[in-house]
Write a protein that holds these residues in place. Structure first.
Motif, mmCIF file in Angstrom:
data_model
loop_
_atom_site.group_PDB
_atom_site.id
_atom_site.type_symbol
_atom_site.label_atom_id
_atom_site.label_comp_id
_atom_site.label_asym_id
_atom_site.label_seq_id
_atom_site.Cartn_x
_atom_site.Cartn_y
_atom_site.Cartn_z
ATOM 1 N N ARG A 1 -42.226 -59.704 -38.829
ATOM 2 C CA ARG A 1 -42.583 -59.463 -40.229
ATOM 3 C C ARG A 1 -44.090 -59.546 -40.439
ATOM 4 O O ARG A 1 -44.751 -60.473 -39.974
ATOM 5 N N TYR B 1 -41.968 -54.582 -40.971
ATOM 6 C CA TYR B 1 -41.438 -55.131 -39.727
ATOM 7 C C TYR B 1 -41.788 -54.202 -38.567
ATOM 8 O O TYR B 1 -41.474 -53.022 -38.583
ATOM 9 N N SER C 1 -30.734 -52.831 -33.232
ATOM 10 C CA SER C 1 -31.419 -54.091 -33.496
ATOM 11 C C SER C 1 -32.928 -53.854 -33.500
ATOM 12 O O SER C 1 -33.450 -53.159 -32.613
ATOM 13 N N PRO C 2 -33.646 -54.425 -34.472
ATOM 14 C CA PRO C 2 -35.102 -54.274 -34.476
ATOM 15 C C PRO C 2 -35.792 -54.983 -33.311
ATOM 16 O O PRO C 2 -36.956 -54.692 -33.018
ATOM 17 N N THR C 3 -35.107 -55.914 -32.665
ATOM 18 C CA THR C 3 -35.706 -56.653 -31.563
ATOM 19 C C THR C 3 -35.802 -55.758 -30.332
ATOM 20 O O THR C 3 -34.791 -55.192 -29.899
ATOM 21 N N GLY D 1 -39.306 -55.981 -35.232
ATOM 22 C CA GLY D 1 -38.628 -57.155 -35.747
ATOM 23 C C GLY D 1 -39.538 -58.261 -36.218
ATOM 24 O O GLY D 1 -39.067 -59.273 -36.737
ATOM 25 N N SER E 1 -28.634 -53.360 -38.964
ATOM 26 C CA SER E 1 -28.195 -53.329 -40.361
ATOM 27 C C SER E 1 -26.677 -53.259 -40.413
ATOM 28 O O SER E 1 -26.021 -52.760 -39.483
ATOM 29 N N ASP F 1 -38.958 -50.422 -33.142
ATOM 30 C CA ASP F 1 -38.527 -50.254 -34.526
ATOM 31 C C ASP F 1 -39.660 -50.504 -35.528
ATOM 32 O O ASP F 1 -40.368 -51.512 -35.437
ATOM 33 N N THR G 1 -27.996 -53.159 -27.451
ATOM 34 C CA THR G 1 -28.699 -53.665 -28.638
ATOM 35 C C THR G 1 -28.463 -52.802 -29.859
ATOM 36 O O THR G 1 -28.768 -53.230 -30.974
ATOM 37 N N PHE H 1 -36.539 -55.657 -44.084
ATOM 38 C CA PHE H 1 -35.363 -55.919 -43.259
ATOM 39 C C PHE H 1 -34.393 -56.853 -43.970
ATOM 40 O O PHE H 1 -33.173 -56.699 -43.882
ATOM 41 N N TYR H 2 -34.937 -57.832 -44.673
ATOM 42 C CA TYR H 2 -34.102 -58.775 -45.412
ATOM 43 C C TYR H 2 -33.997 -58.394 -46.885
ATOM 44 O O TYR H 2 -33.808 -59.262 -47.744
ATOM 45 N N LEU I 1 -32.595 -60.120 -33.727
ATOM 46 C CA LEU I 1 -32.209 -59.668 -35.061
ATOM 47 C C LEU I 1 -31.061 -58.677 -34.965
ATOM 48 O O LEU I 1 -31.001 -57.855 -34.047
#
Length: 485
Positions: free
Chosen positions: A125, A120, A286-288, A123, A325, A179, A283, A184-185, A322
């Motif tokens: 993939r 990622y 957040s990976p975004t 954010g 975590s 990031d 944020t 991530f998932y 996104l």
């Protein structure tokens, strides 16, 4: 002849029936709300910097600003969340004296079995195919190749001796902290493969946002997406938006920014700002990227505020953002602290969906330096803006070329004359209409305090002072339960 005609002359002898149309009493109004998105372009884009252009499709943004550019990604994120609000983009060039942020992915150990690495970047993939016999250098080469193949990414990559160097396409601070992570998932990693990540850092030299502000001119943009949170640029944004909100321009605009950092860093950042026309979304981890979160937040907010400026934004989905975590999400008490630092917050559902918790402005203190919540929620300046617009529209539509007389003047019926008392009645009628819309309340108090009078020094001027009581928002419910056993 008492009636005031606009186009039919009094000196008319030709026989016939002449009827003119006048829309002063029509009362129909229509507002097309607009958003300006400021961001950096790439040299591959066709659109010149500093010239607003309306964008309706992500592919159009890609051609205008370059594939992989910050601004193309901002436009795509906005349109993904809101295709109803008119969006204009203003491209900025990188600061020639700036530097690009750099990060790294280090392949620490080689895989012992084949598989697919879910990587990622900001954010986004990226799937990297891994073979059982790959050594660390081969894995790094594969990672770099897949990053470079993803042309929409804001970075490029090179590899050497098992280390992937990731470099931002743009110069400046915005891509600091971008990031980099795997799974991530919770996707399974190829057995034996371990990676270490260093988020992008070292970027310096943001563009001057004044280019975008100047490009907006006197056009009324209701909202601005600003990707920059450095002090120099924020001061310019705050100054310009304060001027646009003022009585001499009356084209108010709220700017959406986002900030990434630790809880302490975020609180410190918010505490150092104080403006009712800037709203900042935290944020966390957040990976975004923040420049996308600001676009997403503006898109979601604009869509709702255009419908009803007084309705709270809480629970609206930040589509495309996104979540951090689970172990990195801030607690209720931590978010509450940020809401006292001028920072807006979001919650995360069990499915990972991010939702606005409370959208506040960065206004925290009055001119005396004392704590002041008068502009706390974004609904306040938004509602005031709409009330003022409706009042201006009512006056300009119903009395565009009228004469002004004092109350009690005995003028003929049908004359294009208005008096302070007539304007007072129209303001009261408009207040009732806005009350029905759910923007204001307490009509009797408003009517009692409304003052409309002719200026004592300028006979061509009417002054009024009113006290609209804005409807509030249901944000907190509290109960005390005294149980009996």
């Amino acid at each position: 002849m008492a009636i005031s005609f606009d186009n039919i002359p009094a000196t008319l002898r030709n026989p016939g029936t002449y009827i003119e149309f006048n829309n002063e009493l029509a009362g129909a109004s229509s507002t097309m709300f607009k958003v300006a998105v400021a961001g950096q372009r790439l040299a591959s884009g066709s659109q010149a910097a500093g010239i607003p252009v309306r964008v309706t499709d992500p592919s159009q943004a890609m051609a205008l600003f370059g594939q992989g550019s910050m601004l193309a990604a901002q436009c795509e994120a906005f349109l993904n969340a809101n295709t109803d609000t008119e969006m204009w983009a203003i491209a900025l060039d990188d600061d020639t004296n700036g530097t690009a942020a750099v990060g790294s992915i280090t392949v620490a150990t080689a895989p012992v079995s084949a598989g697919t690495l879910a990587l990622y970047v900001g954010g986004v993939r990226i799937s990297v195919g891994i073979s059982a016999g790959d050594d660390v250098a081969t894995v790094a080469t594969s990672i770099a190749a897949q990053i470079n193949a993803a042309l929409d990414l804001p970075v490029t990559a090179t590899s050497s001796a098992g280390v992937v160097t990731v470099t931002a396409r743009h110069k400046g601070e915005v891509l600091n902290g971008l990031d980099l992570r795997a799974s991530f998932y919770d996707e399974a990693m190829p057995a034996g493969l371990t990676l270490t990540f260093a988020a992008l850092s070292g970027g310096a030299g943001n563009p001057d946002v004044a280019v975008a502000l100047d490009a907006m001119g006197d056009e009324w943009f209701n909202w601005l997406v600003c990707p920059y949170t450095d002090t120099a640029n924020l001061v310019q944004v705050e100054t310009e938006l304060g001027d646009r909100f003022g009585p001499m321009r009356q084209i108010g605009c709220r700017a959406f920014v986002a900030f990434s950092g630790t809880h302490g860093e975020t609180g410190t950042f918010g505490s150092n700002r104080n403006n009712p026309h800037v709203t900042c979304m935290s944020t966390g981890t957040s990976p975004t990227p923040t420049y996308l979160v600001s676009a997403i937040n503006a898109a979601v907010a604009a869509k709702s505020l255009a419908i009803d400026p007084a309705r709270p934004l809480q629970t609206l989905v930040l589509k495309g953002m996104l979540a951090p975590s689970r172990h990195e999400r801030w607690s209720n008490s931590e978010r509450n602290l940020l809401l006292f630092d001028g920072i807006s917050t979001f919650t995360v559902g069990s499915d990972g969906t991010c939702r606005i918790e409370r959208q506040i402005t960065m206004y925290q203190q009055n001119s005396s330096g004392l704590s002041d919540a008068s502009y706390l929620d974004i609904c306040t300046p938004e509602t005031l803006e709409r009330i003022r617009y409706e009042q201006r529209l009512m006056i300009s539509q119903q009395y565009p070329r009228h004469k002004l007389a004092s109350d009690g003047t005995q003028y003929g019926a049908g004359q294009a004359i208005v008096t302070p008392q007539i304007i007072r009645g129209q303001l009261l009628s408009l207040y009732r209409t806005m009350e029905l819309k759910g923007w204001v309340e307490a009509y009797d108090g408003y009517a009692e305090k409304l003052i409309v009078e002719r200026d004592i020094d300028d006979a061509n001027r009417v002054n009024w002072r009113d006290t609209p009581n804005l409807v509030n928002q249901l944000r907190i419910t509290a109960g005390k339960q005294q149980f009996i056993i």
